[in-house]
Design a protein around this motif. Structure first.
Motif, mmCIF file in Angstrom:
data_model
loop_
_atom_site.group_PDB
_atom_site.id
_atom_site.type_symbol
_atom_site.label_atom_id
_atom_site.label_comp_id
_atom_site.label_asym_id
_atom_site.label_seq_id
_atom_site.Cartn_x
_atom_site.Cartn_y
_atom_site.Cartn_z
ATOM 1 N N LEU A 147 39.954 88.380 31.537
ATOM 2 C CA LEU A 147 40.572 88.701 32.818
ATOM 3 C C LEU A 147 42.040 89.071 32.639
ATOM 4 O O LEU A 147 42.548 90.009 33.255
ATOM 5 N N PHE A 148 42.719 88.308 31.808
ATOM 6 C CA PHE A 148 44.139 88.574 31.556
ATOM 7 C C PHE A 148 44.338 89.982 30.998
ATOM 8 O O PHE A 148 45.289 90.678 31.358
ATOM 9 N N SER A 149 43.424 90.416 30.120
ATOM 10 C CA SER A 149 43.524 91.754 29.535
ATOM 11 C C SER A 149 43.171 92.835 30.544
ATOM 12 O O SER A 149 43.710 93.951 30.492
ATOM 13 N N ALA A 150 42.268 92.519 31.488
ATOM 14 C CA ALA A 150 41.817 93.527 32.449
ATOM 15 C C ALA A 150 42.795 93.729 33.594
ATOM 16 O O ALA A 150 42.782 94.775 34.250
ATOM 17 N N ILE A 151 43.660 92.742 33.856
ATOM 18 C CA ILE A 151 44.574 92.792 34.997
ATOM 19 C C ILE A 151 45.974 93.159 34.521
ATOM 20 O O ILE A 151 46.470 92.631 33.516
#
Length: 695
Positions: A147-151
């Protein structure tokens, strides 16, 4: 290496470069087509499409202190650091974990790799390993990291607007995550405000109770202290100080009077003790005493039983009592002053303490009222909190951002052309110089009489020592082979004067000349080494500390004899005639009759004469000196000097009817020979020659 200082031409021949690329156009085209095909195949078949959706938040500006009522109404400052902090909050672990729970991302293979089916091409799939089990915490960590990489979050310049962008493999998923994250962020702000209010109320309540108790304690202490002390105030203390000052002034007067009385008493005793009636009468000025002095003879006046004597004693006693009375008065005033000062000091200290206690009570009272007011205000705010941001625009269906097939194809085409050009140029560069004797011999049509490896020495001055210490090394053996070849180059008329030259500087011609001289002297021959390269004069670096003041030009001009100019070097066992700097053109000197006569005379005294000359393509000296030589040793640096340069140098010699007796391939790298595939063909460089040479 010795005498290997290369000087390369920095100019680039664009025509030759373009010609090389043109000759390799087929390879360039092949690589371009192949790279383009691979790029398109990757974009269409391999690359996973991704979609991006964005939502924006408007942050409400604020800037308050912690105990201000506004502190519970708005919590985001207007500075850039605070806005950057909010962007970090949006990607905080706590918020992402709640986002995962809300959207049930635990069952989404994109974010939970633990539920993805193993690839048949992976190591686990090939080895048929059992599927690993993960703990709940490990699964949560994987989801949060993905999630951190996608946001991604960003602050729009000069605004209080934060943009949230989410990139996933699904257009609707990107939209849902962006909107859910924005709503969770707003809910989180309200939650934080509730918690902050609860903490503030708890802390303020405890502080108010503490201050109330402290205020009561201080008030009681002040009352007790006031009750124990006399009533004092600043005016009364000032009056006491005034009394002390008046007593001190009175004390000074009394002390003066006492001193005068003591002085009069002492003077009266002295006058009486003198027995002088007139002096006594003058000092006392007593009428009674003067009357008594006239009633009898002066000799009987001071007798013990006389009235005059009694009157004198009376006056002395009165004076003594005056002294005692003055001293008593002084002592009384001193005691009074000390008592008054002690009282003033005590009351001043007590007054200062009471004032300090009163100030502390006032301060505590103000602080108590302030915190009590803040407590009431904070309590009122419970239940009316609002977030510090609002959703400015919600996310819509995500837009596809990758893969961009056209861009990938264009980049692949460019990359393929670059790879093809690189391969073509690399191949051309690798074939720049001569890498073996056959190539050199076939290109030039001349015999190769020697292949000399690089001498493993750090400085030019170390060359001669290496020749002495390593007589059976591959390099020295190669020099010995070269000597044999050049001496047998003309069986009918063996060469006596040998010239060493090259195409360009840095090819090792001087190294070959010195090595040849040392080798010839080792045969018991009388050898002379002449420095014909008088422009650079590099022999000084090989024979440091051995050169004299005179040299070649002095001998040719007749200024000194040959014996006076030569250096008898014990290191190489031969004579050396150094060069000299001259303002006259070197070619003119070597073209002169004197130089020709000089060489004829030298031939008579030596078995061999070796002349080190400048490179052929640099100056014409070698072509001039070569007219007087029996053999020419032409050095070509291995894998460095280009074919064009070598052929140009040979043409320069041929123009004056000079043909080298043989070519020497110098500075050969044995490892390089093996790398190019020639390692098994050249004596000292091949594996079968190792037993014949020292390491």
């Amino acid at each position: 290496m010795v005498d290997q200082g290369s000087k390369f031409d920095d100019e680039i021949d664009l025509g030759a470069l373009i010609g090389t690329l043109w000759r390799g156009k087929a390879q360039i085209l092949f690589f371009a087509i192949l790279a383009t095909f691979i790029g398109i195949a990757y974009a269409k078949l391999v690359a996973v499409p991704t979609y991006t959706a964005s939502t924006t938040l408007a942050i409400k500006e604020s800037g308050s202190s912690i105990i201000d009522i506004e502190a519970v109404m708005s919590g985001v400052s207007s500075d850039s650091d605070s806005l950057n902090t909010e962007t970090a909050v949006l990607k905080s672990r706590d918020l992402l974990e709640r986002l995962s729970a809300v959207l049930n991302l635990k069952n989404d293979p994109e974010f939970n790799p633990t539920i993805r089916p193993p690839s048949k091409l992976s190591l686990d799939g090939l080895l048929d390993r059992p599927v690993r089990t993960y703990t709940d915490q490990e699964v949560t960590n994987e989801i949060v990291e993905n999630l951190f990489s996608a946001i991604s979050t960003s602050v729009q310049r000069s605004t209080f607007i934060i943009a949230i962008s989410v990139t996933t493999q699904s257009a609707t998923k990107s939209r849902d995550i962006a909107n859910a994250l924005a709503q969770l962020y707003l809910d989180d702000q309200i939650r934080v405000k509730f918690e902050t209010l609860e903490d503030a109320v708890t802390w303020l309540s405890a502080r108010v109770i503490e201050l109330e108790a402290e205020l009561q304690t201080r008030d009681d202490e002040l009352k007790n202290q006031t009750a124990e002390a006399d009533y004092i105030n600043p005016d009364g203390l000032q009056a006491l100080n005034q009394q002390v000052r008046e007593l001190r002034e009175r004390l000074i007067g009394e002390q003066t009077d006492a001193s005068r009385a003591q002085a009069r008493f002492a003077e009266m005793n002295a006058v009486v003790a003198s027995g002088n009636i007139d002096a006594i009468l003058d000092f006392t000025q007593d009428p009674t005493l003067r009357r008594l002095s006239s009633q009898g003879s002066r000799d009987s006046l001071l007798k013990e039983d006389s009235a005059f004597k009694a009157r004198v004693d009376l006056l002395v006693g009165r004076t003594q009592k005056d002294v005692e009375r003055a001293l008593t008065q002084v002592s009384t005033i001193v005691e009074t002053v000390e008592a008054m000062e002690l009282r003033v000091d005590k009351q001043a200290t007590m007054l200062a303490e009471l004032q300090r206690m009163q100030r502390e009570i006032d301060t505590t009272s103000v602080l108590y009222e302030t915190f009590l007011t803040r407590l009431k205000e904070t309590t009122i705010q419970q239940g009316i909190q609002q977030p510090d941001a609002r959703v400015l625009s919600t996310a819509i269906i995500g837009k596809k951002i990758s893969p961009r097939t056209s861009m990938i194809a264009a980049l692949s085409l460019i990359l393929g052309c670059m790879m093809g050009a690189g391969v073509v140029l690399l191949r051309e560069m690798r074939a720049n110089g001569f890498r073996n004797a056959e190539e050199l011999q076939s290109t030039t049509g001349l015999q190769v009489i020697g292949q000399i490896p690089m001498f493993p020495v750090a400085a030019r001055n170390d060359l001669i020592q290496y020749l002495q210490d390593k007589p059976t090394s591959p390099a020295v053996e190669a020099v010995r082979n070269m000597r044999t070849s050049i001496l047998l180059s003309n069986v009918d008329t063996p060469p006596q004067v040998i010239m060493s030259t090259s195409t360009i500087p840095g090819e090792g011609k001087t190294t070959q000349a010195i090595s040849l001289v040392q080798n010839l002297s080792g045969m018991g021959k009388k050898v002379l080494l002449i420095e014909g390269d008088i422009r650079r004069r590099t022999l000084d670096e090989y024979f440091k500390g051995e050169a004299g003041e005179n040299g070649l030009l002095s001998v040719v001009s007749g200024e000194v004899s040959l014996d006076e100019a030569i250096v008898k070097s014990a290191r190489i066992g031969a004579d050396v005639l150094m060069g000299q700097t001259s303002h006259i053109n070197a070619a003119d000197i070597f073209s002169s009759v004197r130089f020709s006569t000089f060489l004829k005379e030298v031939r008579k005294g030596y078995d061999y004469i070796v002349i080190d000359t400048p490179p052929v393509l640099v100056v014409p000296d070698a072509r001039v000196i070569g007219q007087h030589c029996d053999a020419i040793m032409y050095t070509v640096r291995w894998d460095s000097t280009t074919k064009t340069q070598v052929l140009a140098g040979l043409r320069e010699l041929a123009a004056v009817n000079l043909v080298p007796s043989g070519l020497v391939l110098s500075q050969v790298d044995p490892k390089g020979m093996k790398k190019y595939g020639y390692g098994e063909s050249y004596g000292a460089y091949s594996s079968y020659g190792g037993g014949y040479y020292d390491a």
